[in-house]
Design a protein around this motif. Structure first.
Motif, PDB file in Angstrom:
ATOM      1  N   ASN A  35      -3.305  -0.008  -8.378  1.00 18.64           N
ATOM      2  CA  ASN A  35      -3.079  -0.450  -6.993  1.00 18.64           C
ATOM      3  C   ASN A  35      -2.900   0.781  -6.122  1.00 18.64           C
ATOM      4  OD1 ASN A  35      -2.148  -1.467  -4.505  1.00 18.64           O
ATOM      5  ND2 ASN A  35      -1.116  -3.190  -5.487  1.00 18.64           N
ATOM      6  N   PRO A  36      -3.851   1.074  -5.220  1.00 21.01           N
ATOM      7  CA  PRO A  36      -3.759   2.297  -4.407  1.00 21.01           C
ATOM      8  C   PRO A  36      -2.655   2.254  -3.362  1.00 21.01           C
ATOM      9  CG  PRO A  36      -5.617   0.957  -3.701  1.00 21.01           C
ATOM     10  CD  PRO A  36      -5.090   0.317  -4.950  1.00 21.01           C
ATOM     11  N   ALA A  37      -1.976   1.117  -3.216  1.00 24.36           N
ATOM     12  CA  ALA A  37      -0.882   1.030  -2.242  1.00 24.36           C
ATOM     13  C   ALA A  37       0.446   1.498  -2.816  1.00 24.36           C
ATOM     14  CB  ALA A  37      -0.739  -0.415  -1.741  1.00 24.36           C
ATOM     15  N   PHE A  38       0.531   1.726  -4.116  1.00 27.25           N
ATOM     16  CA  PHE A  38       1.783   2.189  -4.709  1.00 27.25           C
ATOM     17  C   PHE A  38       2.134   3.581  -4.184  1.00 27.25           C
ATOM     18  CE2 PHE A  38       1.244  -0.548  -8.788  1.00 27.25           C
ATOM     19  CZ  PHE A  38       1.675  -1.660  -8.081  1.00 27.25           C
ATOM     20  N   ARG A  39       3.431   3.790  -3.919  1.00 24.32           N
ATOM     21  CA  ARG A  39       3.911   5.072  -3.406  1.00 24.32           C
ATOM     22  C   ARG A  39       5.034   5.571  -4.316  1.00 24.32           C
ATOM     23  NH1 ARG A  39       2.665   5.735   2.190  1.00 24.32           N
ATOM     24  NH2 ARG A  39       4.586   6.908   2.590  1.00 24.32           N
ATOM     25  N   THR A  40       4.841   6.747  -4.898  1.00 22.91           N
ATOM     26  CA  THR A  40       5.897   7.330  -5.727  1.00 22.91           C
ATOM     27  C   THR A  40       7.092   7.682  -4.849  1.00 22.91           C
ATOM     28  OG1 THR A  40       4.954   9.534  -5.483  1.00 22.91           O
ATOM     29  CG2 THR A  40       4.236   8.241  -7.375  1.00 22.91           C
ATOM     30  N   GLU A  89      10.538  -2.398   9.212  1.00 27.37           N
ATOM     31  CA  GLU A  89      11.177  -1.972   7.972  1.00 27.37           C
ATOM     32  C   GLU A  89      10.162  -1.671   6.870  1.00 27.37           C
ATOM     33  OE1 GLU A  89      13.979  -4.926   6.889  1.00 27.37           O
ATOM     34  OE2 GLU A  89      15.341  -4.494   8.567  1.00 27.37           O
ATOM     35  N   ASN A  90       8.946  -1.351   7.286  1.00 23.64           N
ATOM     36  CA  ASN A  90       7.889  -0.972   6.330  1.00 23.64           C
ATOM     37  C   ASN A  90       7.672  -2.019   5.238  1.00 23.64           C
ATOM     38  OD1 ASN A  90       7.591   1.489   7.702  1.00 23.64           O
ATOM     39  ND2 ASN A  90       9.150   2.473   6.430  1.00 23.64           N
ATOM     40  N   LYS A  91       7.706  -3.282   5.639  1.00 27.95           N
ATOM     41  CA  LYS A  91       7.575  -4.356   4.658  1.00 27.95           C
ATOM     42  C   LYS A  91       6.189  -4.405   4.013  1.00 27.95           C
ATOM     43  CE  LYS A  91      11.021  -7.630   6.422  1.00 27.95           C
ATOM     44  NZ  LYS A  91      11.708  -7.764   5.125  1.00 27.95           N
ATOM     45  N   LEU A  92       5.171  -4.014   4.739  1.00 23.03           N
ATOM     46  CA  LEU A  92       3.798  -4.074   4.237  1.00 23.03           C
ATOM     47  C   LEU A  92       3.258  -2.667   4.033  1.00 23.03           C
ATOM     48  CD1 LEU A  92       1.114  -5.645   3.655  1.00 23.03           C
ATOM     49  CD2 LEU A  92       0.618  -5.382   6.108  1.00 23.03           C
ATOM     50  N   THR A  93       2.692  -2.417   2.879  1.00 20.14           N
ATOM     51  CA  THR A  93       2.002  -1.157   2.612  1.00 20.14           C
ATOM     52  C   THR A  93       0.570  -1.463   2.212  1.00 20.14           C
ATOM     53  OG1 THR A  93       4.037  -0.060   1.864  1.00 20.14           O
ATOM     54  CG2 THR A  93       1.946   0.945   1.223  1.00 20.14           C
ATOM     55  N   VAL A  94      -0.369  -0.783   2.840  1.00 18.08           N
ATOM     56  CA  VAL A  94      -1.790  -0.983   2.575  1.00 18.08           C
ATOM     57  C   VAL A  94      -2.366   0.329   2.047  1.00 18.08           C
ATOM     58  CG1 VAL A  94      -4.037  -1.522   3.593  1.00 18.08           C
ATOM     59  CG2 VAL A  94      -1.989  -2.747   4.352  1.00 18.08           C
ATOM     60  N   GLY A  95      -3.222   0.229   1.055  1.00 18.02           N
ATOM     61  CA  GLY A  95      -3.823   1.433   0.491  1.00 18.02           C
ATOM     62  C   GLY A  95      -5.265   1.223   0.085  1.00 18.02           C
ATOM     63  N   THR A  96      -6.013   2.307   0.033  1.00 18.78           N
ATOM     64  CA  THR A  96      -7.406   2.232  -0.401  1.00 18.78           C
ATOM     65  C   THR A  96      -7.798   3.561  -1.041  1.00 18.78           C
ATOM     66  OG1 THR A  96      -9.668   1.693   0.292  1.00 18.78           O
ATOM     67  CG2 THR A  96      -8.365   3.040   1.779  1.00 18.78           C
ATOM     68  N   ARG A  97      -8.836   3.518  -1.851  1.00 16.55           N
ATOM     69  CA  ARG A  97      -9.412   4.733  -2.423  1.00 16.55           C
ATOM     70  C   ARG A  97     -10.929   4.615  -2.323  1.00 16.55           C
ATOM     71  NH1 ARG A  97      -7.081   4.734  -6.896  1.00 16.55           N
ATOM     72  NH2 ARG A  97      -5.566   6.396  -6.590  1.00 16.55           N
ATOM     73  N   LEU A  98     -11.550   5.568  -1.647  1.00 20.53           N
ATOM     74  CA  LEU A  98     -13.004   5.625  -1.555  1.00 20.53           C
ATOM     75  C   LEU A  98     -13.527   6.562  -2.633  1.00 20.53           C
ATOM     76  CD1 LEU A  98     -13.410   5.912   2.336  1.00 20.53           C
ATOM     77  CD2 LEU A  98     -13.469   3.848   0.929  1.00 20.53           C
ATOM     78  N   LYS A  99     -14.614   6.152  -3.295  1.00 25.80           N
ATOM     79  CA  LYS A  99     -15.082   6.899  -4.454  1.00 25.80           C
ATOM     80  C   LYS A  99     -16.562   7.238  -4.344  1.00 25.80           C
ATOM     81  CE  LYS A  99     -12.024   4.148  -7.430  1.00 25.80           C
ATOM     82  NZ  LYS A  99     -11.960   3.324  -8.662  1.00 25.80           N
ATOM     83  N   ALA A 100     -16.882   8.471  -4.603  1.00 26.66           N
ATOM     84  CA  ALA A 100     -18.264   8.866  -4.879  1.00 26.66           C
ATOM     85  C   ALA A 100     -18.401   8.889  -6.401  1.00 26.66           C
ATOM     86  CB  ALA A 100     -18.576  10.230  -4.290  1.00 26.66           C
ATOM     87  N   VAL A 101     -19.397   8.183  -6.911  1.00 25.13           N
ATOM     88  CA  VAL A 101     -19.528   7.977  -8.346  1.00 25.13           C
ATOM     89  C   VAL A 101     -20.864   8.548  -8.813  1.00 25.13           C
ATOM     90  CG1 VAL A 101     -19.632   6.253 -10.178  1.00 25.13           C
ATOM     91  CG2 VAL A 101     -18.078   5.921  -8.256  1.00 25.13           C
ATOM     92  N   PHE A 102     -20.846   9.252  -9.939  1.00 27.97           N
ATOM     93  CA  PHE A 102     -22.067   9.825 -10.509  1.00 27.97           C
ATOM     94  C   PHE A 102     -22.201   9.337 -11.951  1.00 27.97           C
ATOM     95  CE2 PHE A 102     -20.643  12.650  -7.174  1.00 27.97           C
ATOM     96  CZ  PHE A 102     -21.812  12.836  -6.430  1.00 27.97           C
ATOM     97  N   TYR A 150       3.891  -6.178  -0.380  1.00 21.50           N
ATOM     98  CA  TYR A 150       4.603  -6.838   0.713  1.00 21.50           C
ATOM     99  C   TYR A 150       5.991  -7.247   0.236  1.00 21.50           C
ATOM    100  CZ  TYR A 150       5.851 -10.067   4.432  1.00 21.50           C
ATOM    101  OH  TYR A 150       6.500 -10.698   5.464  1.00 21.50           O
ATOM    102  N   GLU A 151       7.020  -6.857   0.987  1.00 20.37           N
ATOM    103  CA  GLU A 151       8.398  -7.234   0.690  1.00 20.37           C
ATOM    104  C   GLU A 151       8.782  -8.439   1.527  1.00 20.37           C
ATOM    105  OE1 GLU A 151      11.005  -3.938   1.175  1.00 20.37           O
ATOM    106  OE2 GLU A 151       9.937  -2.655  -0.255  1.00 20.37           O
ATOM    107  N   LEU A 152       8.907  -9.592   0.871  1.00 24.09           N
ATOM    108  CA  LEU A 152       9.273 -10.811   1.587  1.00 24.09           C
ATOM    109  C   LEU A 152      10.711 -10.754   2.053  1.00 24.09           C
ATOM    110  CD1 LEU A 152       8.396 -13.671   2.456  1.00 24.09           C
ATOM    111  CD2 LEU A 152       9.239 -14.478   0.218  1.00 24.09           C
ATOM    112  N   ASN A 153      11.599 -10.291   1.194  1.00 30.26           N
ATOM    113  CA  ASN A 153      13.006 -10.078   1.529  1.00 30.26           C
ATOM    114  C   ASN A 153      13.566  -9.031   0.582  1.00 30.26           C
ATOM    115  OD1 ASN A 153      13.681 -11.502  -0.930  1.00 30.26           O
ATOM    116  ND2 ASN A 153      13.375 -13.433   0.201  1.00 30.26           N
ATOM    117  N   ASN A 154      14.888  -8.930   0.515  1.00 32.45           N
ATOM    118  CA  ASN A 154      15.490  -7.884  -0.310  1.00 32.45           C
ATOM    119  C   ASN A 154      15.285  -8.103  -1.802  1.00 32.45           C
ATOM    120  OD1 ASN A 154      16.462  -6.511   1.928  1.00 32.45           O
ATOM    121  ND2 ASN A 154      18.411  -7.627   1.947  1.00 32.45           N
ATOM    122  N   GLN A 155      14.904  -9.311  -2.202  1.00 34.11           N
ATOM    123  CA  GLN A 155      14.763  -9.596  -3.628  1.00 34.11           C
ATOM    124  C   GLN A 155      13.328  -9.858  -4.069  1.00 34.11           C
ATOM    125  OE1 GLN A 155      17.804 -12.843  -3.974  1.00 34.11           O
ATOM    126  NE2 GLN A 155      18.666 -11.536  -5.584  1.00 34.11           N
TER     127      GLN A 155
END
Length: 442
Positions: A41-46, A182-195, A260-265
């Motif tokens: 998932n490219p939206a994960f943030r360490t 509160e940064n509830k939604l994080t969106v991520g993507t990865r564009l790839k050139a493939v050989f 997406y964080e719906l709430n604290n849990q």
């Protein structure tokens, strides 16, 4: 021509056996503090590391067989009257629950280089990743023919045997960013050139065998309608360096994900990985075989008057002609091994999270998996995960994962597997995989 066929077989074995289609990593998916989890998932943030660097230090190996385990096959090895150990094919057929959609899968991928860093609210990444994956579909028809033979007038279809193996290199640029209050939604993507470096695929492989009536002893009709595409076979045979650094088979890919964080849990994450294709143009070949051969057999009445007289050499040559592959240059296109993850998380305690993950990938048909997991964070330096998953008609998969970070300016060590029991008893496992490596963190 014999050398080309030998190379074709060699490439297929290499792509299936080397450290093959899309490989799920259900335990790594929970280790979201490890950069390599962004491959799911490219939206994960360490959270604990601002900068992550990987240099030839991350690899994943996976092997799966949906139809049987090695121990199940070994249990059917017996001694014959001479004391020689043989496989009892009849017992194999009776004891294995093959459903006509079974497959063997092997895969290996490695990050040759990866860099992840923040820029304001954005996070960017670069990666160079090697992928080798292969899948062979099979069914029980060949066992049935070997053990029971053909009844008069019966037709055996051998259309469920398919091979798809691919070797490609990915150059990716990734990005993610939080949105909303509160940064509830994080969106991520990865564009790839493939050989693409090497490929073998059967577009179709319809082969049938029909026996004659009881009056037509030994009568047989064979039909073949086969088309297979390959790329990189001659290059692998003639020039390994040219094969490994070929840039002519160009493709593209994209990963898309979100959390997406719906709430604290309660929180959710979803991703689609490897949407894309490769155009195979360099050393691209098509092999086709289409034909029919009928051997009329021997009439019962003729046995009494003329005896049994068959030209075996002519018979085998005629059958071989039906399966003779015609070669031609032919460019073609294949899709990338696409995967999908959908996860729901529930925070049991401040640093403890339970999860449920649905997984799916597609090759000719959808293949699904399901996992329940729990993740435990200890400060910013330790993350552990455990999973139970159902996949590949296997219900005894207990996974475990661990990441240990020595601190900013140090090293992050990690490992993850979806079936820790396979490490102690590989012969009894249908699923075996392991991801391990280390990252430099700053």
């Amino acid at each position: 021509m014999k050398n080309k066929y030998a190379s074709l077989i060699l490439l297929g074995v290499m792509l299936l056996a080397l450290p093959g289609f899309a490989q799920q990593e259900l335990t790594l998916h929970l280790l979201d503090n490890v950069y390599q989890a962004t491959h799911t998932n490219p939206a994960f943030r360490t959270r604990s590391n601002k900068i992550n660097v990987t240099i030839f230090s991350s690899a994943h190996l996976s092997l799966r067989n949906s139809g049987f385990t090695y121990n199940q096959l070994a249990a059917n090895i017996k001694e014959d009257e001479t004391g020689q150990r043989i496989i009892d094919l009849q017992d194999v057929q009776d004891n294995l629950n093959l459903n006509g959609r079974d497959y063997v899968h092997a895969s290996f991928n490695a990050d040759l280089f990866a860099l992840s860093f923040p820029a304001g609210k954005n996070r960017f990444s670069l990666n160079v990743t090697e992928h080798i994956q292969g899948r062979l579909h099979y069914d029980a028809s060949i066992l049935e023919l070997a053990t029971t033979g053909n009844a008069p007038g019966q037709t055996f279809q051998f259309g469920n045997y398919e091979l798809n193996a691919i070797h490609f290199r990915e150059f990716g640029i990734g990005w993610n960013r939080p949105f909303l209050e509160e940064n509830k939604l994080t969106v991520g993507t990865r564009l790839k050139a493939v050989f693409g470096l090497g490929n073998i695929q059967t577009q179709y492989a319809d082969v049938s065998l029909t026996t004659g009536t009881e009056q037509e002893l030994y009568a047989i009709t064979t039909n073949a309608n086969v088309r297979a595409n390959t790329s990189g076979v001659d290059m692998l045979e003639d020039d390994l360096e040219a094969y490994l650094f070929n840039l002519q088979n160009v493709g593209f890919g994209i990963d898309i994900g979100g959390t997406y964080e719906l709430n604290n849990q309660i929180s959710f994450s979803a991703s689609v990985i490897n949407l894309g294709m490769i155009s195979w143009q360099e050393d691209a070949k098509a092999y086709t075989s289409e034909g029919e051969f009928t051997f009329t057999g021997v009439d019962n009445d003729d046995l009494l008057t003329e005896g049994f007289d068959i030209d075996i050499e002519q018979l085998t040559d005629s059958i071989a002609d039906v399966f003779d592959l015609e070669e031609e240059e032919a460019q073609y296109t294949t899709g990338l091994p696409t995967q999908m993850y959908l996860t729901g998380n529930y925070q049991l305690a401040r640093r403890t999270t339970a999860s449920a993950t649905l997984y799916s990938d597609f090759y000719r048909s959808f293949r699904r998996g399901f996992a329940l997991g729990i993740r435990q964070n200890v400060g910013r330096w330790l993350q552990a995960a455990a999973t139970y998953s159902v996949q590949n008609r296997s219900f005894n998969n207990l996974g475990a994962g661990l990441s240990l970070t020595t601190g900013p300016g140090g090293i992050q060590l990690y490992c993850a597997t979806d079936n820790i029991l396979a490490l102690t008893s590989i012969g009894g496992a249908r699923v075996a995989n392991m991801r391990a490596g280390f990252n430099f963190v700053f």
